[in-house]
Design a protein around this motif. Structure first.
Motif, PDB file in Angstrom:
ATOM      1  N   GLY A   1      11.548   1.647   8.161  1.00 58.16           N
ATOM      2  CA  GLY A   1      10.956   0.342   8.415  1.00 58.16           C
ATOM      3  C   GLY A   1      10.959  -0.050   9.878  1.00 58.16           C
ATOM      4  N   VAL A   2      10.181  -1.087  10.192  1.00 58.63           N
ATOM      5  CA  VAL A   2      10.172  -1.729  11.498  1.00 58.63           C
ATOM      6  C   VAL A   2      10.192  -3.227  11.271  1.00 58.63           C
ATOM      7  CG1 VAL A   2       8.804  -2.222  13.556  1.00 58.63           C
ATOM      8  CG2 VAL A   2       9.020   0.111  12.768  1.00 58.63           C
ATOM      9  N   MET A   3      11.092  -3.913  11.972  1.00 58.04           N
ATOM     10  CA  MET A   3      11.223  -5.366  11.892  1.00 58.04           C
ATOM     11  C   MET A   3      10.690  -5.963  13.188  1.00 58.04           C
ATOM     12  SD  MET A   3      12.952  -7.737   9.912  1.00 58.04           S
ATOM     13  CE  MET A   3      13.850  -9.304  10.069  1.00 58.04           C
ATOM     14  N   ALA A   4       9.897  -7.013  13.082  1.00 62.03           N
ATOM     15  CA  ALA A   4       9.352  -7.689  14.262  1.00 62.03           C
ATOM     16  C   ALA A   4       9.642  -9.180  14.157  1.00 62.03           C
ATOM     17  CB  ALA A   4       7.847  -7.451  14.371  1.00 62.03           C
ATOM     18  N   TRP A   5      10.227  -9.754  15.227  1.00 61.32           N
ATOM     19  CA  TRP A   5      10.544 -11.180  15.264  1.00 61.32           C
ATOM     20  C   TRP A   5       9.496 -11.938  16.079  1.00 61.32           C
ATOM     21  CZ3 TRP A   5      14.391  -7.473  15.762  1.00 61.32           C
ATOM     22  CH2 TRP A   5      15.439  -7.541  14.845  1.00 61.32           C
ATOM     23  N   PHE A   6       9.191 -13.161  15.644  1.00 61.72           N
ATOM     24  CA  PHE A   6       8.202 -13.987  16.338  1.00 61.72           C
ATOM     25  C   PHE A   6       8.771 -15.380  16.578  1.00 61.72           C
ATOM     26  CE2 PHE A   6       5.944 -10.730  14.061  1.00 61.72           C
ATOM     27  CZ  PHE A   6       4.924 -10.353  14.906  1.00 61.72           C
ATOM     28  N   ASP A   7       8.489 -15.908  17.763  1.00 62.20           N
ATOM     29  CA  ASP A   7       8.845 -17.281  18.098  1.00 62.20           C
ATOM     30  C   ASP A   7       7.645 -18.163  17.795  1.00 62.20           C
ATOM     31  OD1 ASP A   7      11.344 -16.508  18.985  1.00 62.20           O
ATOM     32  OD2 ASP A   7      10.689 -16.275  21.066  1.00 62.20           O
ATOM     33  N   GLY A   8       7.741 -19.007  16.779  1.00 65.05           N
ATOM     34  CA  GLY A   8       6.638 -19.865  16.390  1.00 65.05           C
ATOM     35  C   GLY A   8       6.581 -20.031  14.889  1.00 65.05           C
ATOM     36  N   ALA A   9       5.662 -20.858  14.438  1.00 63.53           N
ATOM     37  CA  ALA A   9       5.530 -21.139  13.009  1.00 63.53           C
ATOM     38  C   ALA A   9       4.943 -19.929  12.284  1.00 63.53           C
ATOM     39  CB  ALA A   9       4.639 -22.353  12.804  1.00 63.53           C
ATOM     40  N   PRO A  10       5.430 -19.647  11.068  1.00 63.84           N
ATOM     41  CA  PRO A  10       4.871 -18.519  10.315  1.00 63.84           C
ATOM     42  C   PRO A  10       3.437 -18.792   9.897  1.00 63.84           C
ATOM     43  CG  PRO A  10       6.381 -19.773   8.949  1.00 63.84           C
ATOM     44  CD  PRO A  10       6.511 -20.327  10.333  1.00 63.84           C
ATOM     45  N   PRO A  11       2.600 -17.774   9.842  1.00 62.62           N
ATOM     46  CA  PRO A  11       1.204 -17.988   9.413  1.00 62.62           C
ATOM     47  C   PRO A  11       1.139 -18.197   7.909  1.00 62.62           C
ATOM     48  CG  PRO A  11       1.636 -15.653   9.703  1.00 62.62           C
ATOM     49  CD  PRO A  11       2.884 -16.366  10.135  1.00 62.62           C
ATOM     50  N   PRO A  12       0.093 -18.851   7.418  1.00 63.72           N
ATOM     51  CA  PRO A  12      -0.103 -18.945   5.962  1.00 63.72           C
ATOM     52  C   PRO A  12      -0.254 -17.548   5.368  1.00 63.72           C
ATOM     53  CG  PRO A  12      -1.553 -20.474   7.132  1.00 63.72           C
ATOM     54  CD  PRO A  12      -0.959 -19.571   8.161  1.00 63.72           C
ATOM     55  N   MET A  13       0.280 -17.372   4.169  1.00 70.36           N
ATOM     56  CA  MET A  13       0.233 -16.056   3.546  1.00 70.36           C
ATOM     57  C   MET A  13      -1.201 -15.586   3.327  1.00 70.36           C
ATOM     58  SD  MET A  13       2.558 -13.910   2.728  1.00 70.36           S
ATOM     59  CE  MET A  13       1.977 -12.228   2.660  1.00 70.36           C
ATOM     60  N   ALA A  14      -2.096 -16.512   2.963  1.00 70.64           N
ATOM     61  CA  ALA A  14      -3.495 -16.127   2.736  1.00 70.64           C
ATOM     62  C   ALA A  14      -4.115 -15.599   4.034  1.00 70.64           C
ATOM     63  CB  ALA A  14      -4.291 -17.309   2.212  1.00 70.64           C
ATOM     64  N   TRP A  15      -3.796 -16.248   5.174  1.00 74.00           N
ATOM     65  CA  TRP A  15      -4.322 -15.802   6.467  1.00 74.00           C
ATOM     66  C   TRP A  15      -3.791 -14.423   6.811  1.00 74.00           C
ATOM     67  CZ3 TRP A  15      -2.089 -14.370  11.061  1.00 74.00           C
ATOM     68  CH2 TRP A  15      -2.909 -14.329  12.197  1.00 74.00           C
ATOM     69  N   LEU A  16      -2.486 -14.192   6.574  1.00 70.41           N
ATOM     70  CA  LEU A  16      -1.895 -12.893   6.883  1.00 70.41           C
ATOM     71  C   LEU A  16      -2.536 -11.795   6.038  1.00 70.41           C
ATOM     72  CD1 LEU A  16       0.248 -11.257   8.399  1.00 70.41           C
ATOM     73  CD2 LEU A  16       1.865 -11.818   6.561  1.00 70.41           C
ATOM     74  N   ARG A  17      -2.763 -12.065   4.774  1.00 72.45           N
ATOM     75  CA  ARG A  17      -3.381 -11.052   3.918  1.00 72.45           C
ATOM     76  C   ARG A  17      -4.811 -10.755   4.345  1.00 72.45           C
ATOM     77  NH1 ARG A  17      -0.895 -13.417  -1.776  1.00 72.45           N
ATOM     78  NH2 ARG A  17       1.042 -12.163  -1.741  1.00 72.45           N
TER      79      ARG A  17
ATOM     80  N   TRP B   1      -0.746  14.436  -2.432  1.00 75.26           N
ATOM     81  CA  TRP B   1      -1.249  13.084  -2.229  1.00 75.26           C
ATOM     82  C   TRP B   1      -2.535  12.920  -3.018  1.00 75.26           C
ATOM     83  CZ3 TRP B   1       1.995   9.780  -0.515  1.00 75.26           C
ATOM     84  CH2 TRP B   1       2.850  10.034   0.569  1.00 75.26           C
ATOM     85  N   VAL B   2      -2.688  11.784  -3.675  1.00 77.74           N
ATOM     86  CA  VAL B   2      -3.952  11.464  -4.347  1.00 77.74           C
ATOM     87  C   VAL B   2      -4.368  10.064  -3.915  1.00 77.74           C
ATOM     88  CG1 VAL B   2      -3.491  12.926  -6.337  1.00 77.74           C
ATOM     89  CG2 VAL B   2      -2.761  10.538  -6.386  1.00 77.74           C
ATOM     90  N   ALA B   3      -5.664   9.775  -4.017  1.00 75.41           N
ATOM     91  CA  ALA B   3      -6.164   8.451  -3.667  1.00 75.41           C
ATOM     92  C   ALA B   3      -5.670   7.442  -4.684  1.00 75.41           C
ATOM     93  CB  ALA B   3      -7.679   8.465  -3.626  1.00 75.41           C
ATOM     94  N   GLY B   4      -5.052   6.369  -4.203  1.00 75.97           N
ATOM     95  CA  GLY B   4      -4.562   5.323  -5.082  1.00 75.97           C
ATOM     96  C   GLY B   4      -5.652   4.324  -5.413  1.00 75.97           C
ATOM     97  N   PRO B   5      -5.269   3.173  -5.951  1.00 79.85           N
ATOM     98  CA  PRO B   5      -6.264   2.135  -6.255  1.00 79.85           C
ATOM     99  C   PRO B   5      -6.891   1.600  -4.981  1.00 79.85           C
ATOM    100  CG  PRO B   5      -4.026   1.295  -6.501  1.00 79.85           C
ATOM    101  CD  PRO B   5      -3.901   2.772  -6.284  1.00 79.85           C
ATOM    102  N   PRO B   6      -8.024   0.914  -5.074  1.00 75.01           N
ATOM    103  CA  PRO B   6      -8.652   0.326  -3.885  1.00 75.01           C
ATOM    104  C   PRO B   6      -7.671  -0.580  -3.132  1.00 75.01           C
ATOM    105  CG  PRO B   6     -10.122   0.180  -5.770  1.00 75.01           C
ATOM    106  CD  PRO B   6      -8.809   0.659  -6.302  1.00 75.01           C
ATOM    107  N   PHE B   7      -7.842  -0.643  -1.810  1.00 72.12           N
ATOM    108  CA  PHE B   7      -6.936  -1.414  -0.971  1.00 72.12           C
ATOM    109  C   PHE B   7      -6.925  -2.872  -1.412  1.00 72.12           C
ATOM    110  CE2 PHE B   7      -5.488  -3.789   2.648  1.00 72.12           C
ATOM    111  CZ  PHE B   7      -4.564  -2.976   3.262  1.00 72.12           C
ATOM    112  N   ALA B   8      -5.733  -3.414  -1.663  1.00 68.21           N
ATOM    113  CA  ALA B   8      -5.567  -4.813  -2.059  1.00 68.21           C
ATOM    114  C   ALA B   8      -4.405  -5.384  -1.268  1.00 68.21           C
ATOM    115  CB  ALA B   8      -5.320  -4.934  -3.560  1.00 68.21           C
ATOM    116  N   ALA B   9      -4.703  -6.224  -0.282  1.00 68.86           N
ATOM    117  CA  ALA B   9      -3.657  -6.751   0.598  1.00 68.86           C
ATOM    118  C   ALA B   9      -2.596  -7.512  -0.177  1.00 68.86           C
ATOM    119  CB  ALA B   9      -4.287  -7.652   1.659  1.00 68.86           C
ATOM    120  N   GLU B  10      -2.983  -8.193  -1.268  1.00 64.56           N
ATOM    121  CA  GLU B  10      -2.013  -8.984  -2.025  1.00 64.56           C
ATOM    122  C   GLU B  10      -0.968  -8.112  -2.715  1.00 64.56           C
ATOM    123  OE1 GLU B  10      -5.794  -8.560  -4.529  1.00 64.56           O
ATOM    124  OE2 GLU B  10      -5.243  -8.985  -2.446  1.00 64.56           O
TER     125      GLU B  10
END
Length: 436
Positions: free
Chosen positions: A47-63, A92-101
């Motif tokens: 994994g990689v962890m990234a810290w941000f100074d500021g308000a978190p974005p809305p989840m819908a916007w991030l997705r 490796w096989v192709a998974g389901p279509p990309f779904a950000a949620e």
């Protein structure tokens, strides 16, 4: 200071790392990591962890941003073939279509648990079967928020994780300078490995790591701790040698050696043979945007005696003489040429290569090579690498550089959480001891 170079645009079709189409056999390194599996005590989640100074974005916007910037990445749509038998070479096989949620999820933003505890719990959770094994978590953090990108190591390496996060972020307003001075040209990168490099790559297959007192079975829980340094402190440590400026990686390795000694983690006998397994990115200039596993490991002896500057001189001298990049590329070619066989002997050899006799601990480092970055108006304040634990090795240490910040992270299993509690501060103190 960290060199500033623009983030590369990711390759739109990066399914498996050696260029074969989805549905083909995994490349040898992917298969090697996949056979450890994200189950039981050996959870190969990186994994990689990234810290941000500021308000978190809305989840819908991030997705929406994840879908727009990562949706075309074929590598992120791959999933292991569950239909393959236990002794078949994994595919490796192709998974389901990309779904950000399905991949971008909101963490417990109101939770009182420390960030380290939340990350440790997530690192120990296997990524569910049946869909591409990666996830992006939006987590709370002091003064802002954090993003944790985790994946099965068979799918992505540390360089891929940093590259992905960079493409998700906003570049600084000012134009970034060009490639750093002295960066290898494509011609040099693509040159065939010398005989000496091949010989050193073969030598890296011979056991040289001394088992340390904490080596043994790895339990299923994780402990994580980190310490933040300034780039100015690391820069001063790099200037500690009268013979020339040391690399940031040499400072990290020498400081880790001193911290292990100060923590009493090397035992009473000061015997030689403590070796760090150091992953080296082997991507060429043309492959900077390719996702997957494109690295090889080189062992670096960690000196335990002498003072802090003496240890730095020995580590820096070795890394300069050993031609780590050429050595790693020769080893990568060696691994890629292995026959596609999978059986009891192959599994046993894989366990042997990850044993304490092969190397003493994992030390890995990475960098964004960028100036100020942000996400939705929030400034990226720092990043931390989160390596997995392998059989017999309940300790891994990482360093991640971004802009003016440096984060040293220690990951252990739960039985060795005291090492996680002590080592980051000890490594920090070793870096400060190198300053003039």
């Amino acid at each position: 200071m960290t060199p500033h170079t623009p983030a590369p645009a990711l390759a739109p079709a990066a399914a498996p790392a050696d260029g074969r189409p989805a549905g083909a056999a995994m490349p040898p390194l992917d298969a090697w990591l996949y056979r450890h599996q994200s189950s039981g005590a050996i959870c190969m989640t990186v994994g990689v962890m990234a810290w941000f100074d500021g308000a978190p974005p809305p989840m819908a916007w991030l997705r929406e941003r994840v879908a727009a910037r990562w949706g075309a990445q074929e590598r992120l749509c791959l999933t292991p073939d569950a239909a393959a038998g236990p002794r078949a070479w994994p595919r490796w096989v192709a998974g389901p279509p990309f779904a950000a949620e399905d991949h971008a999820v909101e963490g417990p933003l109101a939770a009182a648990a420390p960030a380290e505890a939340v990350v440790a719990r997530l690192l120990a959770q296997p990524l569910g079967p049946g869909r591409p094994p990666w996830q992006l978590h939006l987590l709370p953090a002091a003064g802002g928020f954090a993003l944790l990108l985790r994946a099965h190591h068979a799918l992505l390496d540390g360089g891929s994780l940093i590259a992905l996060l960079r493409t998700l972020l906003d570049a600084p307003v000012a134009a970034l300078p060009g490639p750093r001075a002295g960066r290898e040209s494509t011609a040099r990168v693509d040159a065939p490995a010398s005989r000496a490099a091949w010989a050193r790559a073969l030598a890296d297959m011979v056991p040289r790591g001394r088992p340390l007192p904490f080596h043994g079975a790895v339990d299923s829980r994780r402990a994580v701790a980190w310490s933040r340094l300034s780039m100015a402190d690391v820069g001063a440590a790099r200037d500690a040698l009268p013979t020339g400026r040391a690399s940031a990686n040499a400072v990290f390795l020498a400081a880790t050696a001193g911290a292990l000694r100060a923590a009493g983690a090397v035992g009473r006998l000061r015997l030689p043979g403590v070796c760090a397994m150091v992953p080296v990115d082997v991507r060429t200039a043309d492959e900077a945007a390719v996702l997957g596993n494109r690295y090889a490991t080189v062992r670096v002896p960690l000196p335990l005696g002498g003072d802090a500057r003496g240890r730095l001189a020995r580590v820096d001298g070795f890394t300069r003489r050993a031609a780590l990049k050429e050595r790693a590329r020769a080893q990568a070619r060696l691994v890629a040429s292995r026959p596609r066989r999978h059986g009891v002997l192959d599994d046993a050899l894989g366990r042997y290569a990850d044993s304490p006799f092969y190397s003493s601990l994992l030390c890995t480092s990475g960098a964004t090579y960028a100036g100020p970055l942000g996400l939705g108006g929030a400034r990226l304040a720092g990043m931390a690498g989160l390596p997995p634990l392998s059989p017999g090795h309940p300790l891994a240490v990482s360093m991640c550089l971004h802009d003016t910040s440096v984060v040293v992270t220690v990951v252990t299993d739960h039985a060795h959480r005291r090492l996680a509690d002590r080592l980051p501060a000890l490594i920090h103190a070793e870096v400060l001891a190198l300053r003039p």
